[in-house]
Design a protein around this motif. Structure first.
Motif, PDB file in Angstrom:
ATOM      1  N   ASN A 226      37.895  47.542  35.836  1.00 58.58           N
ATOM      2  CA  ASN A 226      38.968  47.754  36.708  1.00 58.58           C
ATOM      3  C   ASN A 226      38.579  48.308  38.214  1.00 58.58           C
ATOM      4  OD1 ASN A 226      37.720  50.446  36.172  1.00 58.58           O
ATOM      5  ND2 ASN A 226      39.548  51.361  35.840  1.00 58.58           N
TER       6      ASN A 226
ATOM      7  N   ASP B  31      44.302  55.090  38.685  1.00 57.30           N
ATOM      8  CA  ASP B  31      43.296  54.564  37.927  1.00 57.30           C
ATOM      9  C   ASP B  31      42.255  55.294  38.516  1.00 57.30           C
ATOM     10  OD1 ASP B  31      41.882  53.080  35.980  1.00 57.30           O
ATOM     11  OD2 ASP B  31      42.533  51.361  36.663  1.00 57.30           O
TER      12      ASP B  31
ATOM     13  N   THR C 124      37.909  54.241  38.467  1.00 56.95           N
ATOM     14  CA  THR C 124      36.661  53.214  38.341  1.00 56.95           C
ATOM     15  C   THR C 124      35.496  53.760  38.201  1.00 56.95           C
ATOM     16  OG1 THR C 124      36.174  50.783  38.238  1.00 56.95           O
ATOM     17  CG2 THR C 124      36.675  51.941  40.507  1.00 56.95           C
TER      18      THR C 124
ATOM     19  N   THR D 119      38.842  42.443  34.901  1.00 54.60           N
ATOM     20  CA  THR D 119      39.840  43.530  34.185  1.00 54.60           C
ATOM     21  C   THR D 119      39.144  44.655  33.457  1.00 54.60           C
ATOM     22  OG1 THR D 119      40.259  42.466  32.333  1.00 54.60           O
ATOM     23  CG2 THR D 119      41.416  41.575  34.080  1.00 54.60           C
ATOM     24  N   PHE D 120      40.191  45.352  33.368  1.00 52.71           N
ATOM     25  CA  PHE D 120      39.370  46.753  32.510  1.00 52.71           C
ATOM     26  C   PHE D 120      38.744  46.509  31.138  1.00 52.71           C
ATOM     27  CE2 PHE D 120      39.657  50.414  29.779  1.00 52.71           C
ATOM     28  CZ  PHE D 120      38.756  51.427  30.567  1.00 52.71           C
TER      29      PHE D 120
END
Lengths: 110, 884
Positions: B198, B168, B170, B214-215
């Motif tokens: 995220n 991921d 961020t 959350t994303f």
């Protein structure tokens, strides 16, 4: 380390063991037998005290030990002098002589 | 070898006591068998033979125990004996022991403090799960000289989609923003971090209460959500356990509190109170600004098993594609990645390493001093050593004894040093400039303890080895013959003493040169003219909230705020601007002047909005043209004032007044052309040691900003204006909070705080090092000349002048010092290059510093040599000759 009586005795036994081992590698009983023989039976060392002394000498690096088979095919622990042990015999002998001399001097005066 | 064999035997016994016991049993059995056989041969009955053998042996059990005692205890006893002896010796010479312990305490204490910092900052891993897989992805742009740059959101999202090695990616805004919390008594300022949703899952953090973002929270949605930090929860919400689900009014909008993070998670800064979503508009991700504005610090988590090199290759592929697809914004835009930990250590590493080197040298000097003390003592105890040798103590034993003495000293010094160091870390935490070390927790943990033990033992060895070897080299009979005094004349002691002095002087030179360079650099920085006058200025920031939704409202507020502030008694001038002094610049852009050929653009221009009175308030000189006036309003011709740095570079040889520029790389029909109406002096907006950047100023009325800094000038104490300023704002709008109220002089000092901190520490260490070295020089010379009293006496008796005798001693001191200076100077010429990055307007081999420090050291060692020299020259020949 102070030099109390036990140290003197301990040092004596050590020296005797080292001297005996200058002949050849020997096992514990052999050393005690040889010592008795040399001193013409005058010096009757408590045989048991031999073993702690051997251990001590080994720790100082003056002797080494290994398990070998005797002529009669039995396993025994043999002790041998190391190089520094051989040197130590000389030094310790000299020390002992000095010590005896000193003690005798004092005994003569007193 | 034999020592080693003995050691091995002991180890074997320690770890295999039963094996050795068994072996002993075998041995005893064998002995008794042989003895019994002998008795049989002598004709005894088997029973008697056996009984006598056992009796002769004298108690099997006792032997066994004694044997075991020897095995286990001999060395402990020896050691205990050595320690007792060492303590006795030290008690006999309390002055020497105290001097050695104090010296070691200083050396080890300084090391503990600095190592704790290094440990906390550099060595200790980040408090995130699998933190070694966290990478910072930065934008690199050779055209704009960007390095480690924050990323544009669109680029970040493309990396996230295109690099399969990333689990991921961020992003967050580097600094903390100020949000105003209202509805809970007085308005309060929250330190807010703006993050992608995220953020928490990528770093591996879980909420202590409720949930993290959350994303999906990344995007602007119907409701606002906020996550509190443990600090924010305790300070602003009274640690209310049922806070989750409640709403809070932040910057005039209603937020739902969805979670509280545990105390262990306070990122990107310790002072964070809450995290808010960056709140991007999903419908506007195609806008060019989404790829042009670079403000997200991007952090990627590598997939388990992915390597940095492989992920980098994938990242380059995405970057190359973006260069082709978006040439307008991305033509020169590269990307790079490095472990998050390395990124965060960043520019703290060099200062810390330099400090660590410095305290390392300090400890070496301390060791040299203690070594010298012990050496002199060992030489004085020559006779004792010889006697003990003669009485049969092994030389190895004597060496061990000497080393034990060193170790005992060192352990006492180490313990005191640990205490001193621990206290010093407390002080360091408070004295460090804000955020310099990134951590506020310097706990003395196991690594620090291991380090202390290591340097303690190592020091004991360093300063103990000379006296120990000294013992070895001597022949007892010689010493005894020399009557115990001869040894002190021995060349061995003198040579060791000489080596110690030379190394001490060399180390002290290195330390002092390093500190001297920083001091020089610091003085240079302090002399820099900021471009404005910070004296008597107060600054404070105000952030407007959602109620100010049109530029008319913003301008109206600004005008009345400025007017009322100016009316405060004692205020001689007031202005508003969009930047805090010494705090960098809000944003930068490209620019081009009208009529320049294509490609004739410039980059990285700073961009501020100011009210007309700004230049007069700050005392920034107007060099040409005019400042802003009432004619510059919203809707009138857009104007700009530029600073001298821009006039001198981009408009070199031209008159900029009247020229028009656009803040674009390639002007489009939609570009705004601003007319330049004035040129003002350049200001150091980042810090005094950073050259002024090229800047343009907008009129606040034409480019109103929602964040502004109010500046007040007074003839008195600027801080005293604070209550009145707060009152003005409260009267004007009670929903707004005043933040970061500080005299500008303090802001200037803060911008120097890092340099000051490092300079002060290095300077302090250098002073201690220098003092120790001088004491060392004195000690060696005093010893030598004391032992040459007789010789001096003879010389004087033979007609030598006092001056000549003094010169003999001083000359020796000078020779040693000179040698030390040459060695140290040679090393310094190369070693100081490592400091280049920390120096301002000073070359690392600055001749003034080098020569100055060398002269200082030479002068102090002459002083150190003078006292023994004086004593030597007063030697009374008759006394000296009769002595001993």
């Amino acid at each position: 380390m102070g030099t109390d009586q036990s140290d003197v005795l301990r040092g004596t036994l050590d020296l005797l063991i080292l001297k005996t081992l200058t002949l050849e590698p020997m096992h514990g009983w052999g050393i005690s037998a040889r010592m008795q023989q040399f001193s013409r039976g005058l010096l009757d060392v408590n045989q048991g005290s031999l073993y702690p002394a051997l251990q001590r000498l080994e720790q100082r690096g003056w002797i080494t030990s290994d398990w070998r088979t005797t002529e009669n095919n039995r396993r025994a622990k043999y002790y041998a002098l190391t190089t520094s042990g051989r040197r130590a015999v000389g030094a310790e002998t000299a020390n002992w002589r000095r010590y005896v001399e000193a003690v005798e001097l004092i005994l003569d005066i007193a | 070898m034999t020592l080693l064999a003995g050691f091995v035997a002991r180890l074997r016994a320690l770890f295999h006591p039963t094996a050795t016991d068994d072996a002993l049993n075998d041995e005893i059995r064998f002995h008794l068998e042989l003895e019994t056989e002998k008795n049989l041969r002598l004709g005894m009955s088997p029973a008697d033979a056996r009984r006598l053998a056992v009796a002769h042996f004298g108690g099997v059990q006792r032997v066994r125990e004694e044997h075991r005692d020897v095995r286990r205890l001999q060395w402990i006893e020896d050691f205990a004996g050595d320690v007792r002896f060492a303590l006795r010796t030290l008690r006999r010479t309390p002055a020497l022991a105290a001097a050695a312990i104090v010296t070691l305490t200083l050396g080890i204490g300084a090391n503990v403090a600095i190592f704790s910092a290094v440990n906390a900052v550099v060595l200790r891993p980040l408090p995130f799960p699998a933190q070694d897989r966290l990478m910072v992805v930065t934008e690199e742009n050779p055209e704009k000289h960007w390095h480690l740059q924050t990323a544009a959101p669109a680029n970040l999202l493309d990396w996230r989609a295109g690099v399969s090695d990333f689990e991921d990616v961020t992003g967050y805004v580097d600094g903390l923003g100020r949000s105003t919390l209202t509805g809970r008594g007085d308005p309060q300022i929250l330190n807010a971090s703006y993050v992608m949703g995220n953020f928490f899952s990528t770093l591996g953090a879980r909420a202590a209460l409720g949930r993290a973002l959350t994303f999906d929270d990344t995007w602007r949605g119907g409701s606002h959500v906020v996550v509190l930090s443990d600090r924010g929860w305790r300070e602003h919400f009274a640690a209310d356990p049922s806070v989750v689900g409640k709403s809070a009014t932040i910057d005039g909008a209603t937020f739902e509190i969805v979670g509280v993070m545990p105390p262990s998670f306070a990122y990107p800064r310790d002072e964070v109170d809450c995290w808010q979503s960056i709140g991007w508009d999903k419908t506007k991700t195609g806008n060019v600004s989404f790829r042009r504005a670079h403000y997200m610090r991007a952090v990627a988590r590598l997939k388990a098993g992915a390597t940095q090199a492989h992920a980098s290759a994938q990242l380059q592929a995405v970057v190359d594609r973006l260069k082709r697809e978006y040439p307008e914004t991305n033509k020169f835009m590269g990307a790079a990645m490095m472990p998050l930990h390395d990124y965060l250590i960043g520019d703290t590493r060099l200062p810390l390493l330099i400090l660590l080197t410095s305290v390392g040298f300090l400890l070496l000097i301390a060791c040299a001093n203690v070594g010298n003390l012990l050496l002199v003592q060992a030489a004085g105890r020559e006779r004792e050593a010889a006697l003990r040798l003669a009485l049969g103590a092994g030389r190895a034993r004597l060496i061990r004894q000497a080393l034990t003495e060193s170790l005992v000293l060192s352990i006492v010094g180490g313990a005191c040093g640990l205490a001193l160091g621990w206290a010093a870390t407390r002080a360091l935490v408070h004295l460090q400039p804000r955020d310099m070390l990134r951590v506020r927790d310097f706990g003395v943990d196991s690594s620090v303890l291991v380090y202390v033990v290591a340097i303690t033992v190592l020091s004991a060895f360093i300063f103990g080895v000379a006296p120990a070897l000294w013992t070895r080299h001597r022949n007892p009979s010689d010493s005894l013959k020399e009557g115990g005094r001869g040894a002190a004349h021995g060349r061995g002691v003198r040579r060791w003493g000489d080596i110690l002095v030379v190394s001490e002087v060399a180390l002290a030179l290195l330390m002092t040169v390093g500190a001297g360079l920083l001091v020089r650099s610091f003085l240079q920085v302090r002399r820099v003219d900021a471009g404005f006058d910070p004296h008597g200025l107060l600054s404070a920031s105000v952030e407007l909230n959602a109620r100010y939704d049109t530029s008319t409202k913003v301008t109206a507020f600004i005008n009345s705020f400025e007017e009322r502030v100016r009316a405060i008694p004692g205020v001689t001038a007031a202005a508003l601007e969009s930047n805090r002094p010494f705090n960098g610049t809000g944003y930068t852009s490209d620019f081009i002047a009208y009529g320049r050929p294509e490609g004739g653009y410039g980059t990285e221009i700073g961009n501020r909005s100011v009210t007309p009175s700004y230049f007069a308030t700050m005392k920034v000189p107007v060099l040409r043209g005019r400042t802003f006036g009432p004619e510059d309003r919203a809707g009138s011709t857009p104007v700009l004032i530029i600073n001298e740095a821009l006039a001198d570079s981009y408009f070199k040889g031209q008159d900029p007044i009247g020229q028009r520029i656009a803040l674009d790389k390639v002007p489009t029909p939609k570009s705004t052309w601003y007319t330049i109406v004035g040129v003002v002096g350049s200001e150091h907006t980042d810090a005094l040691d950073v050259a002024p950047r090229i800047e343009v100023f907008h009129a606040e009325s034409q480019e109103p900003r929602e964040f502004m800094v109010v500046l007040l000038r007074t003839n008195g104490d600027p801080a005293a204006l604070t209550p009145a300023l707060r009152g003005v704002l409260r009267d004007l709008d009670p929903t707004l909070a005043l933040a970061e109220v500080a005299p500008v002089e303090r802001l200037r000092d803060q911008s120097l705080a890092r340099a000051r901190f490092l300079t002060t520490l290095l300077f302090a260490f250098a002073v201690i090092g220098l003092l120790l070295a001088v004491v060392g020089v004195y000690g060696v010379l005093a010893h030598v000349s004391r032992n040459r009293t007789r010789e001096m006496g003879i010389r004087i008796a033979l007609g030598a002048q006092a001056a000549q005798v003094r010169w003999l001693v001083v000359q020796r001191g000078l020779r040693l010092t000179g040698l030390g200076l040459i060695v140290g100077g040679g090393v310094a010429l190369f070693a100081t290059r490592a400091m280049t990055k920390l120096l301002f307007n000073v070359a690392p081999n600055d001749p003034l510093t080098m020569v100055g420090v060398a002269l200082l050291l030479a002068a102090t060692s002459i002083c150190a040599a003078w006292i023994p020299a004086l004593k030597a020259s007063r030697a009374d020949p008759s006394v000296a000759l009769r002595a001993d």
